[in-house]
Scaffold this motif. Structure first.
Motif, mmCIF file in Angstrom:
data_model
loop_
_atom_site.group_PDB
_atom_site.id
_atom_site.type_symbol
_atom_site.label_atom_id
_atom_site.label_comp_id
_atom_site.label_asym_id
_atom_site.label_seq_id
_atom_site.Cartn_x
_atom_site.Cartn_y
_atom_site.Cartn_z
ATOM 1 N N ALA A 200 39.706 46.236 32.164
ATOM 2 C CA ALA A 200 40.207 45.998 33.511
ATOM 3 C C ALA A 200 41.632 45.444 33.448
ATOM 4 O O ALA A 200 42.061 44.914 32.425
ATOM 5 N N GLN A 210 41.295 41.406 42.615
ATOM 6 C CA GLN A 210 40.136 41.505 41.755
ATOM 7 C C GLN A 210 40.546 42.311 40.516
ATOM 8 O O GLN A 210 41.552 43.009 40.544
ATOM 9 N N ARG A 212 40.848 45.375 38.313
ATOM 10 C CA ARG A 212 40.841 46.767 38.763
ATOM 11 C C ARG A 212 41.157 47.705 37.613
ATOM 12 O O ARG A 212 41.647 47.282 36.558
#
Ligand SMILES: [Zn+2]
Length: 222
Positions: A200, A210, A212
């Motif tokens: 991520a 967040q 991603r």
């Protein structure tokens, strides 16, 4: 001549790392070999953020970008990691601290490579390494074959408040720089990790996004 003892499907029972979660030890080192460590990793990662899982990610903070860190976080730092060499990193490794100065970005004084970063309490203990490698829980009492290791301290926990929920997590921070794991160990494939969406991009710079996939946050590297 055929071997009469041979049964069919020789490779059929081979462990498939990417279907059944398996915890197994992985070896890592700096370039010159002075730093040597072993970390227990469970593949495949569970991508649900509410679960305990290994986490792989790239962070866009200026430290991680400049150092080129590919973060790999074991599930439980105190039981999943041992530093075999040096056993006293405080005196034998270079250290860099920045910002809140809570994290030790250790590096090899000889080759300059950063294999991991620590935060929180650490300890030097003697363990039965063979047992630990076989998956037996780490035990520092009364073994016969003792190996001195340095590791995050066990039994230290903190309460995290996130999104209105409280959760107990290890208070020690340990991040492995995944590029320092020895190549050719089963399950270590950056291609596979990327294609399966296991790496991520996290946003530590603005603390807004967040984790991603697909594109780093501002200032991050692909
Ligand atoms: Zn080195």
């Amino acid at each position: 001549m055929k071997n009469p003892n041979r049964t069919s499907g020789g490779g059929a029972s081979r462990l498939n790392l990417f279907q059944i979660p398996v915890r197994r030890p992985y070896h890592g080192s700096c370039h010159c070999g002075f730093i040597k460590y072993i970390v227990q990793l469970t593949f495949p990662p569970n991508l649900d953020p509410r679960t305990s899982s290994i986490r792989m990610y790239k962070c866009n903070c200026s430290t991680c970008v400049k150092m080129g860190i590919l973060h790999l976080r074991p599930i439980n730092p105190a039981s999943d990691f041992v530093l075999l060499s040096p056993t006293d990193p405080v005196t034998e490794l270079g250290d860099y601290r920045c910002f809140a100065k809570k994290t030790d970005w250790y590096f090899c004084k000889n080759c300059g490579v950063r294999c991991f970063a620590f935060g929180g309490s650490v300890e030097t203990v003697e363990i039965d390494l063979d047992k630990w490698l076989r998956g037996v829980e780490m035990d520092t009492q009364g073994q016969e074959n003792k190996t001195k290791v340095f590791k995050p301290k066990a039994g230290e926990w903190k309460i995290i408040s996130e999104a209105g929920k409280e959760e107990v997590r290890p208070s020690v921070y340990l991040s492995i720089n995944a590029v320092t794991l020895e190549p050719d160990q089963e399950g270590l494939s950056l291609k596979e990790w990327t294609e399966k969406g296991w790496i991520a991009y996290v946003d530590a710079r603005n603390r807004t996004g967040q984790p991603r996939l697909g594109e780093p946050h501002e200032g991050g590297v692909y």
